[in-house]
Scaffold this motif. Sequence first.
Motif, mmCIF file in Angstrom:
data_model
loop_
_atom_site.group_PDB
_atom_site.id
_atom_site.type_symbol
_atom_site.label_atom_id
_atom_site.label_comp_id
_atom_site.label_asym_id
_atom_site.label_seq_id
_atom_site.Cartn_x
_atom_site.Cartn_y
_atom_site.Cartn_z
ATOM 1 N N LYS A 150 0.831 -1.200 0.000
ATOM 2 C CA LYS A 150 0.000 0.000 0.000
ATOM 3 C C LYS A 150 0.867 1.252 0.000
ATOM 4 O O LYS A 150 0.568 2.234 -0.681
ATOM 5 C CB LYS A 150 -0.915 0.018 1.230
ATOM 6 C CG LYS A 150 -2.186 -0.792 1.096
ATOM 7 C CD LYS A 150 -3.110 -0.506 2.264
ATOM 8 C CE LYS A 150 -4.421 -1.229 2.132
ATOM 9 N NZ LYS A 150 -5.340 -0.911 3.248
ATOM 10 N N PHE A 156 0.731 4.139 -2.818
ATOM 11 C CA PHE A 156 0.430 5.532 -2.489
ATOM 12 C C PHE A 156 1.682 6.417 -2.522
ATOM 13 O O PHE A 156 1.664 7.530 -2.000
ATOM 14 C CB PHE A 156 -0.200 5.615 -1.098
ATOM 15 C CG PHE A 156 -1.661 5.291 -1.058
ATOM 16 C CD1 PHE A 156 -2.608 6.196 -1.522
ATOM 17 C CD2 PHE A 156 -2.106 4.087 -0.539
ATOM 18 C CE1 PHE A 156 -3.965 5.907 -1.463
ATOM 19 C CE2 PHE A 156 -3.445 3.780 -0.485
ATOM 20 C CZ PHE A 156 -4.387 4.689 -0.947
ATOM 21 N N THR A 214 1.428 10.175 -3.525
ATOM 22 C CA THR A 214 0.687 10.963 -2.547
ATOM 23 C C THR A 214 1.499 11.149 -1.275
ATOM 24 O O THR A 214 1.567 12.250 -0.711
ATOM 25 C CB THR A 214 -0.653 10.287 -2.212
ATOM 26 O OG1 THR A 214 -1.429 10.159 -3.404
ATOM 27 C CG2 THR A 214 -1.432 11.104 -1.194
ATOM 28 N N GLU A 235 -10.306 12.385 -2.205
ATOM 29 C CA GLU A 235 -9.011 11.729 -2.405
ATOM 30 C C GLU A 235 -8.196 11.714 -1.123
ATOM 31 O O GLU A 235 -7.555 10.709 -0.779
ATOM 32 C CB GLU A 235 -8.238 12.447 -3.518
ATOM 33 C CG GLU A 235 -8.837 12.253 -4.899
ATOM 34 C CD GLU A 235 -8.179 13.137 -5.936
ATOM 35 O OE1 GLU A 235 -8.195 12.767 -7.118
ATOM 36 O OE2 GLU A 235 -7.652 14.212 -5.572
ATOM 37 N N PHE A 287 -7.016 8.370 1.067
ATOM 38 C CA PHE A 287 -5.618 8.168 1.444
ATOM 39 C C PHE A 287 -5.491 7.963 2.956
ATOM 40 O O PHE A 287 -4.872 7.001 3.426
ATOM 41 C CB PHE A 287 -4.807 9.377 0.986
ATOM 42 C CG PHE A 287 -3.416 9.454 1.537
ATOM 43 C CD1 PHE A 287 -2.488 8.459 1.281
ATOM 44 C CD2 PHE A 287 -3.017 10.540 2.305
ATOM 45 C CE1 PHE A 287 -1.187 8.533 1.780
ATOM 46 C CE2 PHE A 287 -1.724 10.627 2.809
ATOM 47 C CZ PHE A 287 -0.817 9.615 2.544
ATOM 48 N N ASN A 338 -6.717 4.583 4.292
ATOM 49 C CA ASN A 338 -6.070 3.353 3.821
ATOM 50 C C ASN A 338 -4.687 3.125 4.408
ATOM 51 O O ASN A 338 -4.073 2.085 4.149
ATOM 52 C CB ASN A 338 -5.995 3.358 2.289
ATOM 53 C CG ASN A 338 -7.257 2.820 1.663
ATOM 54 O OD1 ASN A 338 -7.409 1.620 1.485
ATOM 55 N ND2 ASN A 338 -8.186 3.720 1.351
#
Length: 291
Positions: free
Chosen positions: A25, A29, A32, A230, A234, A237
């Motif tokens: 993960k 990500f 980001t 968004e 984020f 998660n």
Amino acid sequence: MQRPDQSDSPNRDQIDYWNSEAAKKWVAFEETIDQVFGPVTRRLLERAAPKAGERVLEVGCGGGVTTMAIARRVGAEGGVLGIDVSEPLLARAKARREAERLEQIDYLLADAQTHAFEAERFDLLASRFGVMFFADPVAAFANMARALRPGGRLAFACWPEMAMNPWFSVPRAVAIKRLGEPTPQPPRAPGPMAFADQDYLLSILTDAGFVDCRAEVEEIGLFHPGTVEEVAFFASNLGPSARIVREFNGTPDDVREIAGEVTEAFRQYVTDEGVSVPTFLTFASAVKASA
């Protein structure tokens, strides 16, 4: 790469975690994370002040974005060793190093608490959110200190108490509401909030042989240029919310519902340019005592 031997590691739970789906993960990500935590990296480097030609040890280097920033500061005459227990994250870090052609970077898959570092090799030990996961933090910092030359510097960023940071506290509260209370953990257990108590943090550094130990809390807004939806996805998660979802075997529907409620809670942080969530961080520094 081969994973560090877990059979007798005091940090085997963390080694398992950072080689699980959770690490994937973090890779997914990556863009980001780099963007949101960019101000943290910049402030850490201001405090750590790596200089041209210095050798730097970065602990918990993850995907390597901070390692690369340090490498640019020390230049081709310097060097950076990034150490982490996560194969997926180090694989990504190595790929990024090759793409940027930063030959002064090396990476090491190992546990910083137990790895036999070359003595007195480094001028600076730095970390962005990478040193809160040791089963025995005094032993870990004492081991890392051996890698520093006398007078070498330590600088890292970690999290203060969760209540100070909506990034963590809001998704966690929503996840608990949806799925239930997670298994209680000791307040100083290895994890993101292990150093929330500044006095405890300073005692660790002192007991590990450092001097001029300091811990200062600063507010640094974490900004995301995207939509609030968004940002909520984020935040839901990764971190405490994701841990609760994992413990309760939460479904994709659970994650969507959690993210939806976090979206509403985060609307107060929407600006014309994006979403800016107020964030407090602890910046710690110390010096290795001279012989």
